[in-house]
Write a protein that holds these residues in place. Structure first.
Motif, PDB file in Angstrom:
ATOM      1  N   MET A   1      51.264  42.032   4.070  1.00  0.00           N
ATOM      2  CA  MET A   1      51.566  43.084   5.324  1.00  0.00           C
ATOM      3  C   MET A   1      51.686  41.046   6.445  1.00  0.00           C
ATOM      4  N   ASP A   2      52.200  41.403   7.639  1.00  0.00           N
ATOM      5  CA  ASP A   2      51.348  40.564   8.768  1.00  0.00           C
ATOM      6  C   ASP A   2      50.925  40.881   9.171  1.00  0.00           C
ATOM      7  N   ASN A   3      49.778  40.503  10.045  1.00  0.00           N
ATOM      8  CA  ASN A   3      48.670  40.832  10.706  1.00  0.00           C
ATOM      9  C   ASN A   3      48.416  39.318  12.116  1.00  0.00           C
ATOM     10  N   ARG A   4      47.882  39.700  13.520  1.00  0.00           N
ATOM     11  CA  ARG A   4      47.584  38.961  14.123  1.00  0.00           C
ATOM     12  C   ARG A   4      45.733  38.797  14.296  1.00  0.00           C
ATOM     13  N   ILE A   5      45.710  38.623  12.898  1.00  0.00           N
ATOM     14  CA  ILE A   5      44.195  38.502  13.522  1.00  0.00           C
ATOM     15  C   ILE A   5      43.658  36.777  13.833  1.00  0.00           C
ATOM     16  N   ARG A   6      44.719  36.159  13.717  1.00  0.00           N
ATOM     17  CA  ARG A   6      44.912  34.450  14.107  1.00  0.00           C
ATOM     18  C   ARG A   6      44.492  34.226  15.126  1.00  0.00           C
ATOM     19  N   GLN A   7      45.471  34.978  16.009  1.00  0.00           N
ATOM     20  CA  GLN A   7      45.694  35.221  17.288  1.00  0.00           C
ATOM     21  C   GLN A   7      44.659  36.137  18.487  1.00  0.00           C
ATOM     22  N   LEU A   8      43.944  37.083  17.505  1.00  0.00           N
ATOM     23  CA  LEU A   8      43.052  37.211  18.767  1.00  0.00           C
ATOM     24  C   LEU A   8      41.601  36.614  18.294  1.00  0.00           C
ATOM     25  N   ARG A   9      41.624  36.068  16.801  1.00  0.00           N
ATOM     26  CA  ARG A   9      40.653  35.479  16.773  1.00  0.00           C
ATOM     27  C   ARG A   9      40.448  34.371  17.854  1.00  0.00           C
ATOM     28  N   VAL A  10      41.948  33.486  17.922  1.00  0.00           N
ATOM     29  CA  VAL A  10      41.717  32.738  19.154  1.00  0.00           C
ATOM     30  C   VAL A  10      41.219  32.800  20.233  1.00  0.00           C
ATOM     31  N   GLU A  11      42.202  34.290  20.847  1.00  0.00           N
ATOM     32  CA  GLU A  11      41.651  34.853  21.999  1.00  0.00           C
ATOM     33  C   GLU A  11      40.161  34.692  22.191  1.00  0.00           C
ATOM     34  N   HIS A  12      39.476  35.341  21.851  1.00  0.00           N
ATOM     35  CA  HIS A  12      38.118  35.767  21.085  1.00  0.00           C
ATOM     36  C   HIS A  12      37.061  34.052  21.415  1.00  0.00           C
ATOM     37  N   GLY A  13      37.973  32.671  20.927  1.00  0.00           N
ATOM     38  CA  GLY A  13      37.137  31.623  20.889  1.00  0.00           C
ATOM     39  C   GLY A  13      36.962  31.605  20.367  1.00  0.00           C
ATOM     40  N   TRP A  14      36.955  32.546  19.095  1.00  0.00           N
ATOM     41  CA  TRP A  14      35.754  31.789  17.634  1.00  0.00           C
ATOM     42  C   TRP A  14      36.563  30.957  16.086  1.00  0.00           C
ATOM     43  N   THR A  15      35.932  30.505  16.050  1.00  0.00           N
ATOM     44  CA  THR A  15      36.617  29.705  14.888  1.00  0.00           C
ATOM     45  C   THR A  15      36.439  30.836  13.721  1.00  0.00           C
ATOM     46  N   GLN A  16      36.966  29.985  12.593  1.00  0.00           N
ATOM     47  CA  GLN A  16      37.653  31.062  11.263  1.00  0.00           C
ATOM     48  C   GLN A  16      35.833  31.161  10.769  1.00  0.00           C
ATOM     49  N   ALA A  17      35.257  30.369  10.550  1.00  0.00           N
ATOM     50  CA  ALA A  17      33.517  30.534  10.251  1.00  0.00           C
ATOM     51  C   ALA A  17      32.569  31.404  11.334  1.00  0.00           C
ATOM     52  N   ALA A  18      33.400  31.648  11.989  1.00  0.00           N
ATOM     53  CA  ALA A  18      32.199  31.857  13.648  1.00  0.00           C
ATOM     54  C   ALA A  18      32.909  34.036  12.533  1.00  0.00           C
ATOM     55  N   LEU A  19      34.352  34.493  12.459  1.00  0.00           N
ATOM     56  CA  LEU A  19      34.462  35.474  12.394  1.00  0.00           C
ATOM     57  C   LEU A  19      33.875  36.109  11.003  1.00  0.00           C
ATOM     58  N   ALA A  20      34.231  35.081  10.163  1.00  0.00           N
ATOM     59  CA  ALA A  20      33.381  35.409   8.804  1.00  0.00           C
ATOM     60  C   ALA A  20      32.027  36.091   8.624  1.00  0.00           C
ATOM     61  N   ASP A  21      31.649  34.906   9.770  1.00  0.00           N
ATOM     62  CA  ASP A  21      30.185  35.641   9.643  1.00  0.00           C
ATOM     63  C   ASP A  21      29.814  36.838  10.035  1.00  0.00           C
TER      64      ASP A  21
ATOM     65  N   LEU B   1      37.311  46.674   5.280  1.00  0.00           N
ATOM     66  CA  LEU B   1      37.083  45.789   5.981  1.00  0.00           C
ATOM     67  C   LEU B   1      38.745  46.092   7.286  1.00  0.00           C
ATOM     68  N   ALA B   2      39.582  46.700   6.685  1.00  0.00           N
ATOM     69  CA  ALA B   2      40.230  46.797   8.047  1.00  0.00           C
ATOM     70  C   ALA B   2      40.237  47.126   9.285  1.00  0.00           C
ATOM     71  N   PHE B   3      39.214  48.325   8.696  1.00  0.00           N
ATOM     72  CA  PHE B   3      38.860  48.782   9.925  1.00  0.00           C
ATOM     73  C   PHE B   3      37.165  47.960  10.454  1.00  0.00           C
ATOM     74  N   ARG B   4      36.412  47.239   9.929  1.00  0.00           N
ATOM     75  CA  ARG B   4      35.394  46.144  10.616  1.00  0.00           C
ATOM     76  C   ARG B   4      36.122  45.078  11.322  1.00  0.00           C
ATOM     77  N   ILE B   5      37.168  44.926  11.205  1.00  0.00           N
ATOM     78  CA  ILE B   5      38.030  44.003  11.676  1.00  0.00           C
ATOM     79  C   ILE B   5      38.730  44.495  13.338  1.00  0.00           C
ATOM     80  N   ALA B   6      39.020  45.690  13.146  1.00  0.00           N
ATOM     81  CA  ALA B   6      39.660  46.469  14.092  1.00  0.00           C
ATOM     82  C   ALA B   6      38.326  46.489  15.367  1.00  0.00           C
TER      83      ALA B   6
END
Lengths: 140, 75
Positions: free
Chosen positions: B1-21, B44-49
């Motif tokens: 499944m495709d997703n926009r998580i990386r794009q949205l994470r970068v827009e928020h200025g978060w690293t992968q580690a920050a998003l993970a926490d 988890l999908a709802f938490r991400i959203a």
């Protein structure tokens, strides 16, 4: 395309989980080492004392602590990490079962296998494939 | 499944580690989600959203997986 935001270092949660796992695992392995040395030194496993059976089973106790450490580590991990561990455990279970059947049949056929080594070969097959498959699936 | 998580994470200025926490998962899990190697559970999908302040369907694109087979009964 990468940026500074794509660094691959562990998160604070990753570090905390690793520390917690080590706090459980390290004492269990240390206890196992001490018990194995003690059994080898004072257990008299090659003798004829009836107590040698109790001595022989003594290392099972710290191994139980190792199992507890792994189980607690799994409970602390997230859904993806659990999936990876499940796959690794499935691979190692299959390897242990295959080794068990193969060695058992060879022993029945009279192959010159040292009987006292057979369980350890099964243990080695399961443990080695668990470590390798967990390491391979954990990349990324 | 495709997703926009990386794009949205970068827009928020978060690293992968920050998003993970923030999601209470490992950095490895965030990487697996972003690269499409793992599809999250519904909770988890709802938490991400919720965290990324986007509707789920704007983050995840099931592509052809959502196609209804021909002849499926209409509601």
């Amino acid at each position: 395309m990468t940026s500074d935001l794509d660094t691959r270092g562990p998160s604070n949660g990753d570090r905390a989980r690793s520390r917690a796992y080590l706090r459980d695992f390290a004492p269990a392995m240390a206890a196992y080492t001490v018990v194995v040395v003690a059994v080898g030194t004072w257990g008299g496993l090659g003798g004829d004392s009836p107590w040698r059976y109790a001595w022989a089973l003594l290392p099972v106790l710290p191994v139980g602590l190792v199992v507890r450490a792994v189980a607690r580590g799994l409970r602390r991990s997230d859904e993806y990490a659990r999936l990876l561990q499940l796959r690794a455990l499935a691979v190692s279970f299959a390897a242990a079962m295959l080794a068990s059947v193969a060695l058992g049949m060879l022993a029945i056929a009279g192959a010159p296998l040292p009987a006292e080594l057979l369980p350890w070969l099964v243990f080695g097959a399961g443990m080695l494939t668990w470590i390798v498959s967990a390491a391979l699936s954990g990349r990324g | 499944m495709d997703n926009r998580i990386r794009q949205l994470r970068v827009e928020h200025g978060w690293t992968q580690a920050a998003l993970a926490d923030l999601l209470q998962v490992s950095r490895q899990t965030v990487n697996a989600l972003e690269t499409g190697r793992y599809d999250p559970s519904l909770p988890l999908a709802f938490r991400i959203a919720r965290l990324l302040q986007q509707p789920i369907e704007s983050i995840f694109d099931p592509g052809e997986e959502l196609d209804v087979p021909a002849g499926a009964p209409a509601r």
